[in-house]
Design an enzyme around this catalytic site. Structure first.
Site, PDB file in Angstrom:
ATOM      1  N   LYS A  43       0.787  -1.236   0.000  1.00  0.00           N
ATOM      2  CA  LYS A  43       0.000   0.000   0.000  1.00  0.00           C
ATOM      3  C   LYS A  43       0.818   1.285   0.000  1.00  0.00           C
ATOM      4  O   LYS A  43       1.843   1.373   0.664  1.00  0.00           O
ATOM      5  CB  LYS A  43      -0.845   0.028   1.271  1.00  0.00           C
ATOM      6  CG  LYS A  43      -2.123  -0.727   1.170  1.00  0.00           C
ATOM      7  CD  LYS A  43      -2.863  -0.681   2.494  1.00  0.00           C
ATOM      8  CE  LYS A  43      -4.053  -1.628   2.446  1.00  0.00           C
ATOM      9  NZ  LYS A  43      -4.636  -1.878   3.755  1.00  0.00           N
ATOM     10  N   VAL A  69      -9.246   7.103  -3.035  1.00  0.00           N
ATOM     11  CA  VAL A  69      -9.006   6.690  -1.653  1.00  0.00           C
ATOM     12  C   VAL A  69      -8.270   7.795  -0.894  1.00  0.00           C
ATOM     13  O   VAL A  69      -8.570   8.063   0.274  1.00  0.00           O
ATOM     14  CB  VAL A  69      -8.204   5.370  -1.624  1.00  0.00           C
ATOM     15  CG1 VAL A  69      -7.752   5.046  -0.203  1.00  0.00           C
ATOM     16  CG2 VAL A  69      -9.052   4.230  -2.189  1.00  0.00           C
ATOM     17  N   LEU A  71      -4.842   8.009  -0.344  1.00  0.00           N
ATOM     18  CA  LEU A  71      -3.630   7.593   0.385  1.00  0.00           C
ATOM     19  C   LEU A  71      -3.851   7.360   1.871  1.00  0.00           C
ATOM     20  O   LEU A  71      -3.029   7.758   2.701  1.00  0.00           O
ATOM     21  CB  LEU A  71      -2.512   8.624   0.195  1.00  0.00           C
ATOM     22  CG  LEU A  71      -1.817   8.628  -1.164  1.00  0.00           C
ATOM     23  CD1 LEU A  71      -0.839   9.805  -1.240  1.00  0.00           C
ATOM     24  CD2 LEU A  71      -1.084   7.322  -1.407  1.00  0.00           C
ATOM     25  N   ASN A  97       5.501   1.194  -1.652  1.00  0.00           N
ATOM     26  CA  ASN A  97       5.135   2.362  -2.447  1.00  0.00           C
ATOM     27  C   ASN A  97       5.137   3.570  -1.522  1.00  0.00           C
ATOM     28  O   ASN A  97       4.402   3.611  -0.539  1.00  0.00           O
ATOM     29  CB  ASN A  97       3.752   2.120  -3.070  1.00  0.00           C
ATOM     30  CG  ASN A  97       3.275   3.291  -3.899  1.00  0.00           C
ATOM     31  OD1 ASN A  97       2.914   4.332  -3.366  1.00  0.00           O
ATOM     32  ND2 ASN A  97       3.258   3.127  -5.210  1.00  0.00           N
ATOM     33  N   CYS A 128       0.067  10.308  -7.489  1.00  0.00           N
ATOM     34  CA  CYS A 128      -1.259  10.118  -6.891  1.00  0.00           C
ATOM     35  C   CYS A 128      -2.134  11.328  -7.199  1.00  0.00           C
ATOM     36  O   CYS A 128      -1.848  12.434  -6.754  1.00  0.00           O
ATOM     37  CB  CYS A 128      -1.194   9.913  -5.390  1.00  0.00           C
ATOM     38  SG  CYS A 128      -2.844   9.630  -4.710  1.00  0.00           S
ATOM     39  N   LYS A 163       7.084   5.521 -10.032  1.00  0.00           N
ATOM     40  CA  LYS A 163       5.781   5.305 -10.684  1.00  0.00           C
ATOM     41  C   LYS A 163       5.278   6.627 -11.229  1.00  0.00           C
ATOM     42  O   LYS A 163       5.033   7.571 -10.471  1.00  0.00           O
ATOM     43  CB  LYS A 163       4.789   4.729  -9.683  1.00  0.00           C
ATOM     44  CG  LYS A 163       3.476   4.290 -10.303  1.00  0.00           C
ATOM     45  CD  LYS A 163       2.645   3.513  -9.296  1.00  0.00           C
ATOM     46  CE  LYS A 163       1.494   2.789  -9.983  1.00  0.00           C
ATOM     47  NZ  LYS A 163       0.762   1.936  -9.036  1.00  0.00           N
ATOM     48  N   THR A 191      -0.462   2.769 -20.542  1.00  0.00           N
ATOM     49  CA  THR A 191       0.114   1.913 -21.556  1.00  0.00           C
ATOM     50  C   THR A 191       1.421   2.528 -22.048  1.00  0.00           C
ATOM     51  O   THR A 191       1.768   3.647 -21.692  1.00  0.00           O
ATOM     52  CB  THR A 191      -0.832   1.777 -22.752  1.00  0.00           C
ATOM     53  OG1 THR A 191      -1.000   3.087 -23.287  1.00  0.00           O
ATOM     54  CG2 THR A 191      -2.152   1.211 -22.340  1.00  0.00           C
ATOM     55  N   GLY A 213      -1.461  -1.272 -15.783  1.00  0.00           N
ATOM     56  CA  GLY A 213      -2.684  -0.661 -16.310  1.00  0.00           C
ATOM     57  C   GLY A 213      -3.506  -1.628 -17.131  1.00  0.00           C
ATOM     58  O   GLY A 213      -3.239  -1.827 -18.311  1.00  0.00           O
ATOM     59  N   GLY A 235      -3.231  -4.929 -11.118  1.00  0.00           N
ATOM     60  CA  GLY A 235      -3.955  -4.045 -10.196  1.00  0.00           C
ATOM     61  C   GLY A 235      -5.364  -4.498  -9.922  1.00  0.00           C
ATOM     62  O   GLY A 235      -5.597  -5.495  -9.242  1.00  0.00           O
TER      63      GLY A 235
END
Lengths: 273, 254
Positions: A43, A69, A71, A97, A128, A163, A191, A213, A235
């Site tokens: 997470k 969400v 974080l 992460n 994020c 990321k 992608t 993805g 995911g």
């Protein structure tokens, strides 16, 4: 099936589970033998605890889900004290992460994680979109990404995966900036359409890319690898079939046998046009 | 409790109009299942349904590996489930969540159900019966046809009924029923629409009675991974799918 992503991060196979879709791995042990996976990315964690956004946080669409969400997590120190002891002996790579809203958050968090023996890599989340300061400010410009990656690089000694946000004009530029600033690899949330190609070598310009993805089966995973991904993350598909990650790992293996690829690394960028 | 993912065959179907009873049989032995736990059902063949649907467990038959669901059609996903035919395979992840806290023998127990929220109380009442506890049931609906399997519930304990239109039982909401004046309870368990659960929780709090409610927030993973179904509690946001769906009302910021 081994994949060496660099700086000590060696995956048993290319399959990892994406942060935020697999908890801390514990939630899925009834369905998946974690030793069948290349790694799990736990997470999104921030230096300080976050309550996240209020309910409701999710909207279903015909082809997936939207979420906000925000974080929610109990902070790096809680992770170190409470969660790490429970998951450190999993027979797979456990990646954390890490997200932040200031440069100091990223650096301090990474420094604390660096001390954990059984965490071989950080996936630095600069993408994020669901919190006001979720690192997006760093993730959308070359200058921002250079700054956060180079500062974290100074104090973090293990594999640094970054990321990236797809919400940019040209993700390839950002990815190259991350690599130049010291990232060992990037995970591309979208992608690989925006990937930069080295025409002379007929290879992707980036050395190590993890594809993320919409991967829900081995064929999807192989497609990402043929397009240049060294590894992949699964995911939302974990929500539909909790056992999907191990199935994808078996499926990639089966694909390699069927098509005469001796090593899974031979798949990377092997697309014939 | 060990969780499973398995295909179940639809072996019995009973039509209740807007709702349907689905009795499903697995080839595998069932793990322990606590009353109040739920399943995540994969909805096949519905183009607009991507996620599994969380459905409470209405009944369990461990001898025959059967789980029974009472499904109300509220959207595309549940409409598709309700259209399943005998012999169809339905994939489920189960058992999920925590379940109701079992009362002590000798305690006076009230189970309050509203609408389709009566579903998990059937298995709960059966388990209580097996333990020698006869619960009191208070079931409410808009109208008589909402009170599914009423005769079967009546076998499991003294059963009181309210309907908003007065078509059966006392007219009004469950909180208005005369049983509240006549009897006292040690533990109250509630499942139904949120406003109804809040009203019962308030009544229980006024009487100083211990109370648990079963929530049904919108879920994705059902396993505590995605953090989508959170409820605001005294400890902050927690996942209804993992820490619940059953919560003691003292934990909730209602």
């Amino acid at each position: 099936m081994t994949i060496d992503l660099g700086r000590g991060l060696v995956l048993r196979n290319p399959v990892m589970t994406a942060s935020g879709t697999f908890g801390y791995g514990e939630e899925y042990t009834d369905f998946v033998d974690l030793s069948q996976l290349g790694g799990i990315i736990v997470k999104g964690t921030t230096l300080n605890p976050r309550e996240g956004n209020p309910y409701p946080r999710m909207a279903e669409t015909p082809s997936g889900m939207l979420n906000c969400v925000g974080l929610q997590n109990k902070g790096v120190q809680y992770f170190i004290d409470t969660i790490y002891p429970r998951i450190k002996d999993f027979d797979t790579n456990v990646l954390l992460n890490l997200s932040g809203s200031t440069l100091e958050d990223y650096v301090k968090g990474a420094e604390m994680i660096d001390a954990l023996d059984k965490i071989p890599a950080i996936e630095l989340n600069v993408s994020c979109p669901n919190v006001k300061q979720g690192g997006m400010a760093f993730g959308v410009t070359c200058a921002g990404i250079s700054q956060v990656v180079s500062e974290v690089r100074k104090i973090y000694h293990k594999h640094l995966m970054v990321k990236l946000s797809p919400n940019v004009t040209n993700i390839a530029e950002i990815a190259l900036a991350a690599e130049a600033a010291g990232a060992d690899s990037v995970s591309l949330i979208n992608t690989l359409m925006g990937m930069a190609i080295d025409a002379e070598r007929r290879k992707p310009k980036l050395s190590v890319v993890t594809g993320v993805g919409g991967i829900s089966n081995a064929t999807d995973a192989v497609e990402f690898m043929l397009a240049g991904a060294s590894a992949i993350e699964i995911g939302t598909a974990n929500f539909i079939d909790p056992a999907v990650s191990a199935k994808v790992a078996w499926g990639i293996n089966e694909y390699c046998e069927r098509h005469g690829f001796e090593k899974v690394t031979d798949l990377i960028g092997a697309l014939e046009c | 409790m060990t969780k499973q993912i398995a295909d179940f065959k639809l072996v019995e179907k009973r039509d209740f109009g807007r709702s349907v009873l689905l009795r499903l049989r697995s080839e595998q032995a069932l793990p322990d299942i606590a009353p109040g736990q739920f399943v995540q059902v994969r909805v096949d063949g519905s183009p607009s349904t991507y996620l599994r649907r969380p459905i409470s467990i209405h009944d369990v038959d461990f001898q025959q590996n059967k789980i029974t669901l009472l499904v109300q059609q509220v959207g595309e996903g549940t409409r598709h489930l309700a259209a399943a035919n005998l012999g169809d395979l339905i994939n489920m992840v189960f058992p999920l969540g925590n379940g109701f806290t079992l009362p002590e023998k000798g305690e006076n127990v009230l189970l309050v159900g509203g609408g389709i929220g009566i579903a998990p109380l059937f298995y709960f009442a059966k388990v209580l019966n097996d333990k020698g506890i006869k619960p009191t049931l208070l079931l409410g609906g808009k109208t008589e046809s909402d009170l599914l399997r009423l005769a079967d519930y009546q076998q499991l304990g003294e059963t009181f009924v309210t309907t908003e239109d007065g078509s059966i039982g006392e007219k009004g909401f469950v909180t208005m029923h005369s049983v509240w004046q006549k009897q006292s309870f040690d533990k109250i368990y509630v499942c139904g629409p949120k406003p109804m659960m809040k009203a019962v929780a308030k009544l229980a709090a006024e009487k100083g009675v211990w109370c648990e409610v079963s929530l049904e927030n919108l879920m994705a993973c059902g396993l505590g991974a995605c953090l989508c179904c959170v409820e605001d509690t005294e400890e902050g946001n927690v996942c209804v799918c993992k820490e619940g769906p059953v919560f003691n009302t003292r934990r909730l910021k209602w």
